[in-house]
Design an enzyme around this catalytic site. Structure first.
Site, PDB file in Angstrom:
ATOM      1  N   HIS A  82      47.041  14.232  25.099  1.00  0.00           N
ATOM      2  CA  HIS A  82      46.378  13.300  26.178  1.00  0.00           C
ATOM      3  C   HIS A  82      47.471  12.533  26.632  1.00  0.00           C
ATOM      4  CE1 HIS A  82      43.852  11.129  28.862  1.00  0.00           C
ATOM      5  NE2 HIS A  82      42.891  12.034  28.415  1.00  0.00           N
ATOM      6  N   LYS A 166      60.172  -4.083  31.623  1.00  0.00           N
ATOM      7  CA  LYS A 166      60.379  -3.562  30.388  1.00  0.00           C
ATOM      8  C   LYS A 166      59.260  -3.006  29.593  1.00  0.00           C
ATOM      9  CE  LYS A 166      61.464  -7.899  27.910  1.00  0.00           C
ATOM     10  NZ  LYS A 166      62.719  -8.550  27.110  1.00  0.00           N
ATOM     11  N   PRO A 169      58.643  -3.175  22.775  1.00  0.00           N
ATOM     12  CA  PRO A 169      59.303  -1.920  21.945  1.00  0.00           C
ATOM     13  C   PRO A 169      58.838  -1.095  21.300  1.00  0.00           C
ATOM     14  CG  PRO A 169      59.271  -4.336  21.273  1.00  0.00           C
ATOM     15  CD  PRO A 169      58.786  -4.465  22.614  1.00  0.00           C
ATOM     16  N   THR A 170      57.363  -1.408  20.851  1.00  0.00           N
ATOM     17  CA  THR A 170      56.307  -0.457  20.223  1.00  0.00           C
ATOM     18  C   THR A 170      55.084   0.009  20.891  1.00  0.00           C
ATOM     19  OG1 THR A 170      55.304  -2.130  19.078  1.00  0.00           O
ATOM     20  CG2 THR A 170      57.191  -1.240  18.135  1.00  0.00           C
ATOM     21  N   GLY A 172      54.703   0.020  24.360  1.00  0.00           N
ATOM     22  CA  GLY A 172      54.832   0.426  25.612  1.00  0.00           C
ATOM     23  C   GLY A 172      54.264  -0.283  26.827  1.00  0.00           C
TER      24      GLY A 172
END
Length: 292
Positions: A82, A166, A169-170, A172
């Protein structure tokens, strides 16, 4: 409760039951908010939580679930059938009782502000909550997917509505929207050829000139070696049976047939009754008076 809303956060985890349980536990921990359904799909590698209740309680329960997802899901290792842009994926807020769409937009902004400031996850608003016309449709927000958005997020046109430009980091990014009630369901075909499922999905989705508010993708389910047409439908515009019969007709041209359907999450009573009346060819039936 005088005011009732529903929030349906989707999370990018459908295989690790311990993580799903952590999300569910905190989602169910707020008074005046009820976790009424958890739908888990390993092939899609996602789970869908349905939370309903008093607006501020639902926002708190949803935030706690989002926090658990951010703490336990690493998108750098996530794979699934998905589309997704983060650990917290599409999360629509829906007015249920004595609440306007405009109020739900305000609730969405409250949640977006908190997620971006406390969890450091950038938020993109879509549908009725969209701040930019090009973000009204969810697919426009999500089409780069996680990997693509990591490269695009720093560009001005891809700046989030809340939070820094931004990615977490893990975790999103998070798409957060406001809409009316819709039904998510999958139609399974007796073929492993995903090209056929994708072609059939294109035949009726709104983005390709099909039914209003109709969304669909074709996906391959490796565990069963079959394909599905995965749909999200506004049943008040087009009933479920019409989509099913359209998929059945399109499948015939390839010598294929439907071997099953499945509902993802909750489904309105009237949406199922539409199908009952159609397939039973009921005459003079009054669903308000004749259902025990």
């Amino acid at each position: 409760m005088s005011k009732v809303i529903e929030c349906i956060p989707n999370f990018s985890e459908g295989k690790n039951q311990a993580v799903i349980d952590k999300i569910s536990e905190v989602a169910a921990s707020v008074p005046n908010a009820r976790l009424i359904n958890v739908n888990v799909d390993p092939a899609y590698n996602r789970c869908v939580h349905t939370i309903i209740g008093e607006p501020q309680a639902v926002l708190e329960a949803t935030f706690r679930a989002c926090k658990a997802a951010v703490e336990n899901i690493d998108m750098n290792h996530h794979k699934g059938e998905h589309p997704r842009i983060g650990a917290i994926d599409a999360s629509p807020i829906i007015p249920i009782e004595d609440v306007t769409m405009e109020e739900c937009v305000e609730y969405a902004n409250q949640l977006a502000e908190r997620v971006s400031s406390e969890l450091k996850v950038p938020v993109y608003l879509y549908e009725k909550a969209a701040k930019k016309p090009e973000r009204v449709k969810l697919q426009n927000v999500r089409h780069p997917e996680y990997e693509g958005l990591c490269e695009l997020v720093s560009q001005p046109e891809w700046a989030p509505d809340y939070g820094e430009a931004k990615m977490h980091p893990t975790a999103g990014a998070m798409p957060l929207g406001v809409r009316g009630p819709m039904v998510a369901f999958n139609i399974t075909l007796n073929t492993p050829d995903v090209k056929i499922a994708k072609h059939i999905a294109q035949s009726f989705r709104e983005a390709k000139g099909g039914y209003e508010d109709a969304r669909a993708i074709g996906v391959y389910i490796a565990e069963r070696n079959v394909c599905q047409v995965s749909c999200m439908i506004n049943y008040k515009i087009v009933p479920l049976y019409r989509i099913i019969e359209m998929v059945r007709s399109e499948a015939r041209r390839y010598g294929l047939s439907i071997i099953g359907t499945e509902v993802c999450g909750m489904v309105p009573f009237d949406a199922l009754m539409d199908c009952c009346e159609f397939y039973m060819q009921l005459e003079g039936f009054d669903r308000k008076k004749q259902i025990l």
